[in-house]
Design an enzyme around this catalytic site. Structure first.
Site, short mmCIF file in Angstrom:
data_model
loop_
_atom_site.label_atom_id
_atom_site.label_comp_id
_atom_site.label_asym_id
_atom_site.label_seq_id
_atom_site.Cartn_x
_atom_site.Cartn_y
_atom_site.Cartn_z
N HIS A 6 12.13 -57.91 -18.31
CA HIS A 6 11.68 -56.90 -17.35
C HIS A 6 12.48 -57.01 -16.05
O HIS A 6 12.49 -58.06 -15.41
CB HIS A 6 10.19 -57.09 -17.03
CG HIS A 6 9.29 -56.78 -18.17
ND1 HIS A 6 7.97 -57.23 -18.24
CD2 HIS A 6 9.50 -56.05 -19.31
CE1 HIS A 6 7.43 -56.78 -19.37
NE2 HIS A 6 8.33 -56.07 -20.02
N GLU A 61 6.10 -57.53 -25.15
CA GLU A 61 4.86 -56.91 -24.70
C GLU A 61 4.74 -55.52 -25.30
O GLU A 61 3.76 -55.19 -25.96
CB GLU A 61 4.82 -56.88 -23.17
CG GLU A 61 4.85 -58.27 -22.58
CD GLU A 61 4.16 -58.37 -21.24
OE1 GLU A 61 3.18 -59.14 -21.12
OE2 GLU A 61 4.61 -57.69 -20.28
N HIS A 116 12.38 -61.11 -15.13
CA HIS A 116 11.70 -62.20 -15.83
C HIS A 116 11.57 -61.80 -17.30
O HIS A 116 11.95 -60.69 -17.67
CB HIS A 116 10.30 -62.45 -15.22
CG HIS A 116 9.41 -61.26 -15.32
ND1 HIS A 116 9.33 -60.30 -14.34
CD2 HIS A 116 8.57 -60.84 -16.31
CE1 HIS A 116 8.47 -59.36 -14.70
NE2 HIS A 116 8.00 -59.66 -15.90
N HIS A 139 3.98 -68.88 -15.16
CA HIS A 139 3.72 -67.84 -16.15
C HIS A 139 4.98 -67.45 -16.89
O HIS A 139 4.93 -67.06 -18.06
CB HIS A 139 3.13 -66.60 -15.49
CG HIS A 139 1.91 -66.86 -14.66
ND1 HIS A 139 0.74 -67.34 -15.20
CD2 HIS A 139 1.68 -66.73 -13.33
CE1 HIS A 139 -0.16 -67.49 -14.24
NE2 HIS A 139 0.39 -67.13 -13.09
N HIS A 181 9.09 -62.23 -21.15
CA HIS A 181 7.88 -62.61 -21.89
C HIS A 181 8.32 -62.94 -23.31
O HIS A 181 9.17 -62.24 -23.87
CB HIS A 181 6.88 -61.46 -21.90
CG HIS A 181 6.46 -61.01 -20.53
ND1 HIS A 181 5.35 -61.51 -19.89
CD2 HIS A 181 7.02 -60.12 -19.68
CE1 HIS A 181 5.24 -60.94 -18.68
NE2 HIS A 181 6.25 -60.10 -18.54
N THR A 208 1.99 -55.79 -16.16
CA THR A 208 1.39 -56.38 -17.36
C THR A 208 0.77 -57.74 -17.07
O THR A 208 0.32 -58.43 -17.98
CB THR A 208 2.43 -56.53 -18.48
OG1 THR A 208 3.46 -57.44 -18.06
CG2 THR A 208 3.06 -55.18 -18.83
#
Length: 260
Positions: free
Chosen positions: A119, A106, A94, A64, A96, A198
């Site tokens: 994050h 996000e 990590h 992911h 996104h 999330t």
């Protein structure tokens, strides 16, 4: 029972509620932050961040995102102050990101997306461990940092340099002696609200601390993020991008700020 989930049209965020009903809950994340509606709260303390680079352990492609994990068996790498009470230990960080430099974060600010969001995930030491804290209403505190296109970021490059070893899902390698404080902006002014993970299981256990100031990343560096794969070695390669959840309804929650 664990259900598989992803960011595709078949199993992506629009479908998560089918297996994780809390997806429609009262404190889901991320949200769109509207600075003009955030309330300045003079009682918010400054963030105190103490990170020990020697606690940096390994980096994993979990299918992911990439995840850098830290040893969290003592209080050498902690977060205190801000909106939280007590001591929270750093577990992992990590990111996104999007398929282009125009989207990927996000959280949004006045509806505007950044190309990437970092994050840093911490857990409340009043619980025995991360797994016990994971679903408690005050279990986690996550610092969110926006990445904005600009000059190349040499501190971030240290992470990107190991992406070749974790290109495919499930690949992992050691990642010692990294100081995540180097990924924070100079100013720690923040917005804060009560929210959730999330990603599934979407537990409503996160005190969000979203930093106002972004850090820089170059377009070339962002391209390195998108060379990671959602897929395992031997499968048809699927580049990792657009691994973000869209903003969720705020449902009456207050966003507070430690700055005017």
């Amino acid at each position: 029972m664990s259900h598989s989930w992803d960011y595709s049209t078949q199993g992506g965020p629009d479908k998560w509620a089918e297996h994780f009903p809390i997806a429609n809950g009262a404190r889901q994340s991320p949200i769109n932050i509207i600075p003009s509606q955030a309330q300045f709260d003079s009682s918010l303390k400054p963030l105190k961040i103490q990170y020990d680079p020697s606690r940096s352990k390994d980096i994993l492609n979990n299918g992911h995102t990439f995840q850098v994990t830290f040893l969290d068996d003592n209080d050498s790498t902690i977060l205190t102050g801000g909106p939280i009470t007590g001591t929270y230990r750093l577990k992992q960080f990590h990111c996104h990101w999007g398929g282009s430099d125009n989207n990927g974060s996000e959280h949004t600010v006045d509806g505007v997306k950044y190309p990437c969001e970092l994050h840093l995930v911490h857990w409340n030491t009043k619980y025995a461990n991360f797994n016990e804290a994971l679903n408690k209403s005050d279990g986690l505190a996550v610092i969110g940092v926006f990445l904005k296109i600009g000059s190349a970021n040499p501190r971030l490059q240290k992470v990107l340099d190991v992406f070749g070893a974790i290109k495919a899902k499930g690949q992992q390698t050691t990642f010692p002696n990294f100081d995540p404080k180097n990924l924070l902006p100079a100013s720690l002014n923040f917005w804060t609200y009560e929210g959730s993970l999330t990603t599934p299981p979407l537990y409503e256990s996160v005190t969000w601390i979203v930093l106002k100031d972004p850090i820089s990343v170059s377009s070339t560096q962002m391209q390195q993020f998108r060379k990671l794969l959602f897929t395992s070695a031997g499968e048809t390669p699927l580049c990792m991008c657009n691994n973000y959840r869209p903003p969720q309804p705020i449902k009456g929650r207050k966003v507070r700020a430690n700055f005017k």
